[in-house]
Scaffold this active site. Structure first.
Site, short mmCIF file in Angstrom:
data_model
loop_
_atom_site.label_atom_id
_atom_site.label_comp_id
_atom_site.label_asym_id
_atom_site.label_seq_id
_atom_site.Cartn_x
_atom_site.Cartn_y
_atom_site.Cartn_z
CD GLU A 75 -2.81 -1.20 2.44
OE1 GLU A 75 -2.66 -0.32 3.30
OE2 GLU A 75 -3.64 -2.12 2.55
CD GLU A 132 -5.18 -7.57 2.27
OE1 GLU A 132 -6.03 -6.81 2.81
OE2 GLU A 132 -3.96 -7.33 2.27
#
Length: 635
Positions: free
Chosen positions: A150, A255
Site C-alpha cells: 500500500e 484479501e
C-alpha cells in the site's frame, strides 16, 4: 467437493486467519478441509517482529541491526508445517503497524529521526532476519511474500514515515533486500487495495511495477480486492486484472471479501451471484492466459471474524462461511464457477461443540453480567422497541477494591458500535481495573430526536455503579468514563452538565453523577462550524433551537468543576474534524481544568484502542447493538 479440490487445477485457495481462529479447533479444521493456503491476518506485520524492549534496552548494539522476535509468528508457521498447508507471508514493509521508534535515533521516539543510511541498514537487517528465520526453520512453508504494502495514494506515492526518512525509492530498496535473501522458490509481491481504479492501476503499473520489473526484483502483483456490492464494476476489474497480467507477473487475489450489511436471503443471493461472477472472471483470465493467477485468498474464514464490521462501523456479511462454519449460498456459487453442479455436495461441518471453544489461550476469570440501569416505568423513549439502557460488566473475580472504567461506545448516536465497547473494557480490565460498557439510547432511524436521554443514561449509569460500589468492589475508588466519537459527546456532556441532571428516583437522587476523570477519543464536541452533522441531527432533530445547540456545544459549557480530561484524536480523522478536540482543550485551559491533549499525525477515525484484537477484525460485545437490531426488525 471442497474449494481447494475444485480450484486445484487453476490456483491455490486460501483464507486469512487470526490468533483466535488459530486457537479455535473448528476454525483450523475448516481451514485444513477447505483451503490449501493461508495468510496470517495480523501477527506477521512489522510491529510483531521488531523487539521493542531489546532495541530500547541496548540501542547501540542494535543500531544497524534491530533485534527481532518471532513469538507471534511461530504458532502459524507450526500449524502450517503440521498440516502441510502453504502460507503467504504478509507483510514485510508497510506504513501502518510499523513502530515510529524503528525510524528514530537510539530507537527512542523522543529523539530525531535517524538518517537514510541508518534506516536502510535496519531495513536490510530486518528483512534478512525475517526471511532467514522462516527459511531456516520452516523451509518451503511460505511460498510468497508481500514485500511492500500500500504505497500509492491519491494518484501519487503515499506520504509516510518511509518517504519522509528514506525517500520514495524505499520500496525498491525493500525489494532489493528481499530478492537478495529470499529462497529462489519464494515469490515476491507488491500488494495494494483499490487496484482496479484506473488512476491507481496506471500509477502502479508505471511507477511501482515498472521499475521493479526492469530490475527483475518482483514476481507478482497482489490485488487485495476488498469489494462492495456495486463497486468496482466487473468490467473495470477485469480490465485491471488483464493489464496487470500483461506484465508477465503472477497475480494473487490477496484479501478478497465483499462488504454487505444486509443479511436477508435476497441480499445473500446477490452476494453469491457477485462471487460467482468474480471467480468466473478469475478462471477465464487464467485459462485464456490473460492473467497468471496462482492464488486467491479470502480475508478471513467467517463473517463473524471479518475486519469489515469494525472498519465499516456496521455488521458485515462479506464471506462464504458463517457462524459454526456453515456454508453460505456464496460458497456454492464459488464452487459452481469451477465445477459442475452434480459434483457439488452439501457442506456439513462435523465438529463438536468443544471444537468451537477457544483453546490454548489464557482466559481471565471474568465476572460478566448485564444489568438494566432503568426500571421499565422510568424509561419511556418512544423509539426504544423494548430496549432498556444497560451496563455490561467486566469485573475481576476477587475481593480486591479497584478503580472503575465506564466505556461509552460511539456510533453517531445511531448505534453503540461493538468494537468500541468490549475491546476498550478488556484493555482496562487487563490493566487491573473493573470495567463496564454502557449501551445507551440511540436511534438508527434518525427520526425521533434523543435530546437529553443519552445524557440522562450516562448520569444514571454513574449513579448506578456508585450505588452498587460495594458489590462491584469499587467503593472508595475512582470512577472514570471513556467515550469514542459520539460516545465522547455523551461523556463530555456529563462532564460539563452533571450538576444539571437530576435523578427523580430517590434511590439515586443524592448520589453524585460527577465522574472522577474523563477520556475523550476522537470526540464529537461542537455543534458549530466543525460539527459532525449526523450526530447532532440524531441527537436534536432537524430543527434544533439555538438554546439546544448551545447547550450541547460542549466547548461553551466547561465549568470550574469539570473533571480532569484526557483527549486524543488523529490529524487524518476524516469523519470528525480534529478541530473538535482543540476546541474542548482550549476551553479546559481557559477554566484551568487539568487536561492532556494528544493529536497524532496518522490514523483513521474509529481506531478504538488499536490493539491486536482490533487489527485482527475481532470486536466482541455485540450486546451493544441490541437497540439497533430491535429497531431494524421493527422498522
Amino acid at each position: 467437493m471442497n474449494l481447494k479440490t475444485a480450484y486445484e487445477p487453476y490456483f491455490k485457495i486460501g483464507a486469512a486467519i487470526s490468533r483466535w481462529n488459530l486457537h479455535t479447533p473448528a476454525h483450523t479444521k475448516l481451514l485444513a478441509e477447505q483451503f490449501n493456503s493461508f495468510t496470517c491476518e495480523n501477527d506477521m506485520k512489522p510491529m510483531y517482529y521488531l523487539d521493542r524492549e531489546a532495541n530500547k534496552k541496548d540501542p547501540e548494539k542494535y543500531n544497524l541491526s534491530p533485534a527481532l522476535t518471532f513469538e507471534n509468528a511461530i504458532p502459524y508457521l507450526e500449524f502450517a508445517k503440521d498440516n502441510k498447508i502453504a502460507m503467504r507471508g504478509h507483510t514485510l514493509v508497510w506504513h501502518n503497524q510499523t513502530p515510529k521508534w524503528f525510524f528514530c535515533e537510539r530507537y527512542n521516539e523522543n529523539f530525531p529521526m535517524a538518517d537514510r543510511e541508518t534506516i536502510l541498514a535496519r531495513l536490510e537487517s530486518y528483512i534478512h532476519g525475517v526471511l532467514d528465520f522462516v527459511q531456516t526453520n520452516y523451509p518451503g512453508i511460505i511460498y510468497a511474500w508481500d514485500v511492500v504494502n500500500e504505497i500509492v495514494d491519491e494518484g501519487a506515492f503515499r506520504k509516510s514515515i518511509w518517504t519522509e526518512t528514506v525517500g520514495e525509492d524505499f520500496f525498491i530498496k525493500a525489494f532489493e533486500f528481499a530478492r537478495k535473501y529470499a529462497a529462489p522458490e519464494v515469490s515476491l509481491f507488491y500488494n495494494d487495495y483499490e487496484t482496479a481504479q484506473p488512476w491507481k492501476r496506471d500509477f502502479i503499473l508505471e511507477k511501482v511495477l515498472g521499475p521493479l520489473i526492469d530490475k527483475k526484483l518482483i514476481d507478482g502483483m497482489g490485488m487485495q480486492s476488498h469489494l462492495l456490492m456495486d463497486h468496482p464494476d466487473i468490467s473495470e476489474y477485469r480490465t485491471a486484472l488483464e493489464m496487470y497480467g500483461s506484465t508477465g507477473l503472477q497475480i494473487h487475489i490477496t484479501e478478497l471479501d465483499m462488504h454487505n450489511a444486509d443479511p436477508s436471503e435476497e441480499s445473500m443471493h446477490a452476494l453469491a451471484t457477485r462471487y460467482q461472477e468474480f471467480f468466473q472472471t478469475y478462471l477465464d483470465a487464467k485459462k485464456s492466459g490473460k492473467a497468471n493467477i496462482t492464488s486467491v485468498t479470502f480475508w478471513n474464514l467467517l463473517d463473524e471474524n471479518s475486519w469489515l464490521s469494525g472498519f465499516r462501523r456496521e455488521t458485515s456479511y462479506p464471506l462464504v462461511f458463517k457462524g459454526k462454519c456453515e456454508a453460505k449460498e456464496a460458497y456454492y456459487a464459488v464452487l459452481k464457477a469451477a465445477v459442475s453442479d452434480d459434483s457439488i455436495d452439501k457442506w456439513v461441518p462435523d465438529y463438536s461443540e468443544e471444537d468451537y471453544k477457544l483453546q490454548g489461550m489464557p482466559t481471565p476469570d471474568i465476572k460478566r453480567f448485564r444489568e438494566n440501569i432503568w426500571q421499565e416505568n422510568e424509561y419511556n423513549y418512544e423509539a426504544s422497541y423494548g430496549f432498556i439502557p444497560n451496563l455490561f460488566a467486566y469485573l475481576h473475580n476477587d475481593d480486591v477494591k479497584r478503580d472503575c472504567m465506564l466505556v461509552i461506545p460511539g456510533g453517531g448516536y445511531c448505534m453503540c458500535c461493538s468494537h468500541e465497547g468490549e475491546l476498550a473494557a478488556m484493555e482496562f480490565y487487563n490493566r487491573g481495573m473493573n470495567a463496564f460498557v454502557l449501551s445507551y439510547t440511540t436511534d438508527i432511524t434518525m427520526s425521533v430526536p434523543l435530546h437529553k436521554q443519552p445524557l440522562e443514561d450516562i448520569s444514571r449509569a454513574v449513579r448506578f455503579i456508585r450505588k452498587n460500589a460495594s458489590k462491584y468492589n469499587i467503593d472508595g475508588k475512582k470512577l472514570v468514563i471513556m467515550g469514542f466519537s459520539a460516545g465522547s459527546h455523551v461523556c463530555g456532556s456529563l462532564a460539563v452538565h452533571f450538576d444539571d441532571v437530576k435523578d427523580n428516583n430517590p434511590e439515586y437522587a443524592d448520589i453524585s453523577g460527577r465522574p472522577d476523570g474523563v477520556i475523550l477519543s476522537y470526540p464529537v464536541i461542537t455543534t458549530g462550524r466543525y460539527t459532525h452533522a449526523d450526530s447532532v441531527r440524531t441527537l436534536l432533530g432537524a430543527n434544533p433551537t439555538d438554546e439546544e445547540l448551545t447547550y450541547f456545544s460542549l466547548e461553551k459549557q466547561v465549568k470550574d468543576n469539570t473533571p480532569p480530561c484526557f483527549i486524543w484524536q488523529t490529524e487524518e480523522d476524516s469523519v470528525v474534524p480534529v478541530e473538535n478536540s482543540y476546541l474542548f482543550a482550549n476551553a479546559l485551559r481557559e477554566k484551568k481544568i487539568p487536561f492532556a491533549h494528544y493529536v497524532f499525525p496518522r490514523g483513521f477515525h474509529g481506531l478504538t484502542v488499536a490493539n491486536d484484537e482490533f487489527f485482527s477484525g475481532w470486536s466482541g460485545g455485540e450486546y451493544s447493538m441490541e437497540q439497533t437490531m430491535r429497531a431494524r426488525f421493527a422498522v
